[in-house]
Motif scaffolding. Structure first.
Motif, PDB file in Angstrom:
ATOM      1  N   LEU A   1       0.827  -1.207   0.000  1.00  0.00           N
ATOM      2  CA  LEU A   1       0.000   0.000   0.000  1.00  0.00           C
ATOM      3  C   LEU A   1       0.865   1.263   0.000  1.00  0.00           C
ATOM      4  N   LEU A   2       1.943   1.243   0.771  1.00  0.00           N
ATOM      5  CA  LEU A   2       2.833   2.400   0.826  1.00  0.00           C
ATOM      6  C   LEU A   2       3.560   2.601  -0.506  1.00  0.00           C
ATOM      7  N   VAL A   3       3.922   1.519  -1.141  1.00  0.00           N
ATOM      8  CA  VAL A   3       4.563   1.609  -2.458  1.00  0.00           C
ATOM      9  C   VAL A   3       3.594   2.194  -3.475  1.00  0.00           C
ATOM     10  N   GLN A   4       2.353   1.705  -3.448  1.00  0.00           N
ATOM     11  CA  GLN A   4       1.336   2.179  -4.396  1.00  0.00           C
ATOM     12  C   GLN A   4       0.989   3.649  -4.169  1.00  0.00           C
ATOM     13  N   ALA A   5       1.207   4.148  -2.947  1.00  0.00           N
ATOM     14  CA  ALA A   5       0.916   5.558  -2.641  1.00  0.00           C
ATOM     15  C   ALA A   5       1.920   6.502  -3.292  1.00  0.00           C
ATOM     16  N   LYS A   6       3.063   5.971  -3.749  1.00  0.00           N
ATOM     17  CA  LYS A   6       4.075   6.733  -4.493  1.00  0.00           C
ATOM     18  C   LYS A   6       4.506   8.018  -3.781  1.00  0.00           C
ATOM     19  N   GLY A   7       4.894   7.877  -2.524  1.00  0.00           N
ATOM     20  CA  GLY A   7       5.434   9.004  -1.781  1.00  0.00           C
ATOM     21  C   GLY A   7       4.404   9.864  -1.072  1.00  0.00           C
ATOM     22  N   GLN A   8       3.147   9.528  -1.235  1.00  0.00           N
ATOM     23  CA  GLN A   8       2.092  10.270  -0.546  1.00  0.00           C
ATOM     24  C   GLN A   8       1.770   9.594   0.782  1.00  0.00           C
ATOM     25  N   ALA A   9       1.433  10.412   1.787  1.00  0.00           N
ATOM     26  CA  ALA A   9       1.095   9.855   3.095  1.00  0.00           C
ATOM     27  C   ALA A   9      -0.235   9.124   3.033  1.00  0.00           C
ATOM     28  N   ILE A  10      -0.329   8.052   3.792  1.00  0.00           N
ATOM     29  CA  ILE A  10      -1.573   7.280   3.877  1.00  0.00           C
ATOM     30  C   ILE A  10      -1.822   7.000   5.365  1.00  0.00           C
ATOM     31  N   SER A  11      -3.021   7.242   5.807  1.00  0.00           N
ATOM     32  CA  SER A  11      -3.306   7.163   7.241  1.00  0.00           C
ATOM     33  C   SER A  11      -3.336   5.720   7.737  1.00  0.00           C
ATOM     34  N   GLY A  12      -3.037   5.571   9.028  1.00  0.00           N
ATOM     35  CA  GLY A  12      -3.092   4.249   9.643  1.00  0.00           C
ATOM     36  C   GLY A  12      -4.486   3.672   9.586  1.00  0.00           C
TER      37      GLY A  12
END
Length: 377
Positions: A10-21
Motif C-alpha cells: 500500500l505504501l509503495v502504491q501511494a508513491k510518496g504520498q502519506a496514507i493514514s493508519g
C-alpha cells in the motif's frame, strides 16, 4: 500475503504520498495496532517509513523491491512467462548457487523422450532474484561484489529439449538481452536514449566506459544421458551509486546505471549550455523484471530458427567494443607466459572471438580471457 507485506504494498502504491493508519487498517482488514506493529517490523527490516503529524505513514525510500511488486511487474510486462516459477530474496549466498541446489535436489528435468518431468515443468524458465548476495561469484571463482540496495542479482534456469550444446551462444544471447533491457528502461529518461550499452566478449556489459553487469552461465549435467541438461544463467547489474562498495581497483572499472545517466545528462547540458537534469531514479524492480523477461524471450527466440540466431549474433557484434581493438589474449587465464597480442576482427556464429595475429594468422577463441587498455573502453 502477510499484514507486513500488505502494508508495504500500500505504501509503495501511494508513491510518496502519506496514507493514514486508519486507511491502511481498513485495506488490510486489521487493527491500527497491527498496522503499527507491521510498520515497526518493516522499519527494522530496513524500509524507510516516516510518520506524519496527522498519524499517517509515508514511504521515504523511492526504490522498494518486494517479491509481490517484482512478480506483478514481470507478469504484466511479459505475460507469456507469467506462469514461470519465481523466487525472490532480500539476501542470499548466490542466486546461481541456490539455483544449482534446487536442480541437484529435484532430479531430471526431462525424461528419456525429452519431455519435461514434473520438476522440469516447475523449474524450466524459473527466475531467482535477490537484492544482495553474500557469496556472489564471477567466472573462475572470482568474487562478484553484490551489496544491498545497489544492484539486483538474477538467475534464470533454462532446460531446452536436447540440452545445452553451446554455452557460449547462451551467454552471448543473454548479453544481447541485457543490452535490450537497459535501453528499454533508460529510454524514458532524459538523455537515456543516448546511452548505448556495449559488450566485452563474452560476458560483461559496459555503459559509459565502465562495467555495470556480469554474466555467469553454468551447466547442470545429466549423468545418465551425458548431456548438459540445463543452464543456470546468473546476471548481476549495478544500478545505484555506492561509494564504499566499489573501492580500490574496482573504482576505475566498475560503474552503475545511475552514474551513466548522470554523465549523459551532464555532457548533454554542457553541449547545450544548460543546467543538467536532475538524475532520474532507476527502479530495481523494473530493471530486474526487464532483464529476466528479455533473457527468457531471447532464449526462446534463438531456438526458433537459424535466421533468428544469426540476427542475435549480428546484434552482439554491433554492441561489441572489442572489434578492431588490439588485445592481450590469455588462453590460460592467469598465465602470463601463454599470453599474446592480437587484433579482434570478428565474432563467429557460435560467439567465438576471431583474432588476427601479427603474422596474419587467425585464431578463434571459445574460452580464455582478453584484455585491452582502459583508455580503449
Amino acid at each position: 500475503m502477510t499484514t507486513k507485506e500488505k502494508v508495504l504494498q500500500l505504501l509503495v502504491q501511494a508513491k510518496g504520498q502519506a496514507i493514514s493508519g486508519e486507511v491502511i487498517a481498513a485495506e488490510c482488514g486489521v487493527s491500527r495496532a497491527a498496522v503499527w506493529k507491521a510498520v515497526k517490523a518493516l522499519r527494522e527490516a530496513g524500509s524507510s517509513i516516516e510518520g506524519t503529524t496527522n498519524g499517517g505513514y509515508v514511504l521515504a525510500d523511492d526504490d522498494v523491491f518486494t517479491p509481490e511488486l517484482f512478480k506483478e511487474t514481470f507478469c504484466n510486462r511479459f505475460p507469456d512467462f507469467s506462469d514461470c516459477h519465481i523466487e525472490c530474496f532480500k539476501e542470499i549466498d548466490s542466486t546461481n548457487t541456490y539455483a544449482k541446489r534446487i536442480l541437484a535436489e529435484c532430479g531430471n528435468l526431462r525424461d528419456i523422450s525429452g519431455q519435461l518431468t514434473a520438476s522440469g515443468k516447475k523449474y524450466h524458465k524459473a527466475v531467482i532474484v535477490a537484492e544482495s548476495q553474500t557469496a556472489g561469484r564471477g567466472r573462475l571463482g572470482r568474487t562478484f561484489v553484490s551489496p544491498e540496495k545497489t544492484g539486483i542479482y538474477i538467475s534464470v534456469i533454462y532446460a531446452p529439449k536436447g540440452g545445452i550444446t553451446n554455452p557460449a551462444r547462451l551467454t552471448a544471447s543473454a548479453a544481447v538481452a541485457i543490452c535490450r533491457a537497459i535501453k528499454n528502461v533508460l529510454k524514458s529518461m532524459p538523455e537515456g536514449e543516448e546511452i548505448e550499452p556495449q559488450i566485452k566478449w563474452i560476458n560483461d556489459i559496459f555503459v559509459g566506459g565502465k562495467k555495470v553487469c556480469g554474466i555467469l552461465a553454468e551447466g547442470v549435467a545429466n549423468f545418465e544421458s551425458g548431456m548438459i541438461e540445463a543452464a543456470v544463467v546468473g546476471m548481476g547489474i549495478n544500478i545505484k551509486k555506492n561509494k564504499t562498495a566499489f573501492e580500490g581497483e574496482l573504482a576505475g572499472v566498475v560503474g552503475t546505471l545511475e552514474e551513466a545517466v548522470e554523465m549523459a545528462s551532464s555532457n548533454h547540458s554542457k553541449s547545450q549550455d544548460a543546467a543538467p537534469h536532475a538524475c532520474a531514479k532507476i527502479s530495481r524492480t523494473q530493471i530486474a523484471a526487464e532483464i529476466a523477461g528479455q533473457v527468457l524471450k531471447i532464449f526462446e527466440e534463438d531456438a526458433t530458427s537459424p535466421a533468428a540466431h544469426k540476427a542475435i549474433i549480428e546484434e552482439y557484434k554491433e554492441a561489441s567494443f572489442l572489434l578492431g581493438q588490439e588485445l592481450t589474449v590469455y588462453p590460460l587465464i592467469g598465465d602470463e607466459k601463454s599470453s599474446y597480442k592480437a587484433r579482434a576482427t570478428d565474432i563467429d556464429e557460435n560467439a567465438g572471438l576471431i583474432v588476427t595475429l601479427k603474422d596474419g594468422s587467425k585464431r578463434t577463441l571459445s574460452s580464455g580471457e582478453v584484455t585491452l587498455k582502459s583508455a580503449s573502453f
